[in-house]
Write a protein that holds these residues in place. Structure first.
Motif, PDB file in Angstrom:
ATOM      1  N   SER A  46       1.440  12.756 -41.023  1.00  0.00           N
ATOM      2  CA  SER A  46       2.744  13.422 -41.043  1.00  0.00           C
ATOM      3  C   SER A  46       2.735  14.726 -40.244  1.00  0.00           C
ATOM      4  O   SER A  46       3.797  15.252 -39.923  1.00  0.00           O
ATOM      5  CB  SER A  46       3.171  13.704 -42.481  1.00  0.00           C
ATOM      6  OG  SER A  46       2.238  14.568 -43.111  1.00  0.00           O
ATOM      7  N   HIS A  47       1.558  15.231 -39.890  1.00  0.00           N
ATOM      8  CA  HIS A  47       1.470  16.443 -39.076  1.00  0.00           C
ATOM      9  C   HIS A  47       1.946  16.100 -37.665  1.00  0.00           C
ATOM     10  O   HIS A  47       1.510  15.102 -37.078  1.00  0.00           O
ATOM     11  CB  HIS A  47       0.030  16.954 -39.046  1.00  0.00           C
ATOM     12  CG  HIS A  47      -0.115  18.282 -38.387  1.00  0.00           C
ATOM     13  ND1 HIS A  47      -0.092  18.436 -37.017  1.00  0.00           N
ATOM     14  CD2 HIS A  47      -0.273  19.510 -38.908  1.00  0.00           C
ATOM     15  CE1 HIS A  47      -0.238  19.709 -36.724  1.00  0.00           C
ATOM     16  NE2 HIS A  47      -0.354  20.393 -37.859  1.00  0.00           N
ATOM     17  N   PRO A  48       2.847  16.899 -37.087  1.00  0.00           N
ATOM     18  CA  PRO A  48       3.433  16.554 -35.779  1.00  0.00           C
ATOM     19  C   PRO A  48       2.402  16.330 -34.665  1.00  0.00           C
ATOM     20  O   PRO A  48       2.526  15.368 -33.910  1.00  0.00           O
ATOM     21  CB  PRO A  48       4.328  17.752 -35.454  1.00  0.00           C
ATOM     22  CG  PRO A  48       4.624  18.386 -36.765  1.00  0.00           C
ATOM     23  CD  PRO A  48       3.436  18.118 -37.643  1.00  0.00           C
ATOM     24  N   LYS A  49       1.397  17.187 -34.558  1.00  0.00           N
ATOM     25  CA  LYS A  49       0.401  17.008 -33.489  1.00  0.00           C
ATOM     26  C   LYS A  49      -0.444  15.765 -33.722  1.00  0.00           C
ATOM     27  O   LYS A  49      -0.763  15.040 -32.780  1.00  0.00           O
ATOM     28  CB  LYS A  49      -0.521  18.230 -33.385  1.00  0.00           C
ATOM     29  CG  LYS A  49       0.052  19.349 -32.578  1.00  0.00           C
ATOM     30  CD  LYS A  49      -1.006  20.399 -32.297  1.00  0.00           C
ATOM     31  CE  LYS A  49      -0.425  21.482 -31.419  1.00  0.00           C
ATOM     32  NZ  LYS A  49      -1.401  22.510 -31.090  1.00  0.00           N
ATOM     33  N   VAL A  50      -0.819  15.521 -34.970  1.00  0.00           N
ATOM     34  CA  VAL A  50      -1.607  14.333 -35.288  1.00  0.00           C
ATOM     35  C   VAL A  50      -0.786  13.084 -34.986  1.00  0.00           C
ATOM     36  O   VAL A  50      -1.286  12.152 -34.348  1.00  0.00           O
ATOM     37  CB  VAL A  50      -2.070  14.351 -36.760  1.00  0.00           C
ATOM     38  CG1 VAL A  50      -2.724  13.026 -37.139  1.00  0.00           C
ATOM     39  CG2 VAL A  50      -3.027  15.517 -37.007  1.00  0.00           C
ATOM     40  N   ALA A  51       0.459  13.061 -35.422  1.00  0.00           N
ATOM     41  CA  ALA A  51       1.323  11.902 -35.179  1.00  0.00           C
ATOM     42  C   ALA A  51       1.472  11.648 -33.680  1.00  0.00           C
ATOM     43  O   ALA A  51       1.413  10.501 -33.223  1.00  0.00           O
ATOM     44  CB  ALA A  51       2.682  12.116 -35.823  1.00  0.00           C
ATOM     45  N   GLU A  52       1.658  12.726 -32.906  1.00  0.00           N
ATOM     46  CA  GLU A  52       1.801  12.570 -31.456  1.00  0.00           C
ATOM     47  C   GLU A  52       0.530  11.996 -30.841  1.00  0.00           C
ATOM     48  O   GLU A  52       0.578  11.052 -30.056  1.00  0.00           O
ATOM     49  CB  GLU A  52       2.132  13.914 -30.805  1.00  0.00           C
ATOM     50  CG  GLU A  52       2.274  13.815 -29.301  1.00  0.00           C
ATOM     51  CD  GLU A  52       2.493  15.160 -28.623  1.00  0.00           C
ATOM     52  OE1 GLU A  52       2.898  15.134 -27.460  1.00  0.00           O
ATOM     53  OE2 GLU A  52       2.242  16.213 -29.247  1.00  0.00           O
ATOM     54  N   LEU A  53      -0.624  12.549 -31.197  1.00  0.00           N
ATOM     55  CA  LEU A  53      -1.883  12.073 -30.623  1.00  0.00           C
ATOM     56  C   LEU A  53      -2.181  10.632 -31.027  1.00  0.00           C
ATOM     57  O   LEU A  53      -2.667   9.849 -30.211  1.00  0.00           O
ATOM     58  CB  LEU A  53      -3.038  12.982 -31.045  1.00  0.00           C
ATOM     59  CG  LEU A  53      -3.079  14.333 -30.349  1.00  0.00           C
ATOM     60  CD1 LEU A  53      -4.085  15.257 -31.024  1.00  0.00           C
ATOM     61  CD2 LEU A  53      -3.410  14.171 -28.873  1.00  0.00           C
ATOM     62  N   MET A  54      -1.878  10.274 -32.266  1.00  0.00           N
ATOM     63  CA  MET A  54      -2.143   8.912 -32.719  1.00  0.00           C
ATOM     64  C   MET A  54      -1.203   7.899 -32.058  1.00  0.00           C
ATOM     65  O   MET A  54      -1.520   6.722 -31.973  1.00  0.00           O
ATOM     66  CB  MET A  54      -2.038   8.834 -34.244  1.00  0.00           C
ATOM     67  CG  MET A  54      -3.076   9.691 -34.959  1.00  0.00           C
ATOM     68  SD  MET A  54      -4.777   9.328 -34.488  1.00  0.00           S
ATOM     69  CE  MET A  54      -5.036   7.821 -35.375  1.00  0.00           C
ATOM     70  N   GLY A  55      -0.064   8.359 -31.562  1.00  0.00           N
ATOM     71  CA  GLY A  55       0.877   7.474 -30.895  1.00  0.00           C
ATOM     72  C   GLY A  55       0.642   7.321 -29.402  1.00  0.00           C
ATOM     73  O   GLY A  55       1.290   6.511 -28.750  1.00  0.00           O
ATOM     74  N   VAL A  56      -0.289   8.080 -28.872  1.00  0.00           N
ATOM     75  CA  VAL A  56      -0.560   8.055 -27.436  1.00  0.00           C
ATOM     76  C   VAL A  56      -1.372   6.812 -27.076  1.00  0.00           C
ATOM     77  O   VAL A  56      -2.333   6.462 -27.752  1.00  0.00           O
ATOM     78  CB  VAL A  56      -1.325   9.342 -27.014  1.00  0.00           C
ATOM     79  CG1 VAL A  56      -1.907   9.221 -25.627  1.00  0.00           C
ATOM     80  CG2 VAL A  56      -0.413  10.539 -27.112  1.00  0.00           C
ATOM     81  N   GLU A  57      -0.952   6.144 -26.006  1.00  0.00           N
ATOM     82  CA  GLU A  57      -1.695   4.988 -25.492  1.00  0.00           C
ATOM     83  C   GLU A  57      -2.692   5.412 -24.417  1.00  0.00           C
ATOM     84  O   GLU A  57      -3.745   4.808 -24.278  1.00  0.00           O
ATOM     85  CB  GLU A  57      -0.738   3.966 -24.890  1.00  0.00           C
ATOM     86  CG  GLU A  57       0.168   3.304 -25.894  1.00  0.00           C
ATOM     87  CD  GLU A  57       1.128   2.359 -25.220  1.00  0.00           C
ATOM     88  OE1 GLU A  57       0.862   1.145 -25.222  1.00  0.00           O
ATOM     89  OE2 GLU A  57       2.146   2.848 -24.682  1.00  0.00           O
TER      90      GLU A  57
END
Length: 93
Positions: free
Chosen positions: A60-71
């Protein structure tokens, strides 16, 4: 790196670019597009000891969510001395 980033965008890949310094990250850009880079320190929220402050279990942390969504994660100037220290810090993330 900008060209590879553009290719990713054109092919629908979720990507993020990072560089070891602010100057290097500023060089990754293309006017009129979303192409930009952050410092690796900012991307991974490193502290002064090169330890991340991110908890990758907290999606739920914005930076973690962004990094985990990166291909595709792009790194510029990966051979510099600073990048070597950063690479060592990324082991185990």
């Amino acid at each position: 790196l900008t060209t590879v980033y553009l290719w990713c965008l054109l092919h629908g890949k979720r990507c993020k670019a990072a560089a070891p310094t602010g100057i290097a990250s500023a060089n990754v850009s293309l006017e009129g597009t979303d192409i930009k880079a952050s410092t690796i320190h900012n991307t991974f929220d490193f502290d002064g000891n090169m330890k991340t402050n991110l908890d990758f279990a907290k999606l739920s942390h914005p930076k973690v969510a962004e990094l985990m969504g990166v291909e595709v994660l792009l790194f510029d100037e990966w051979g510099t001395q600073e990048a070597v220290r950063i690479r060592e810090s990324l082991v185990g993330l």
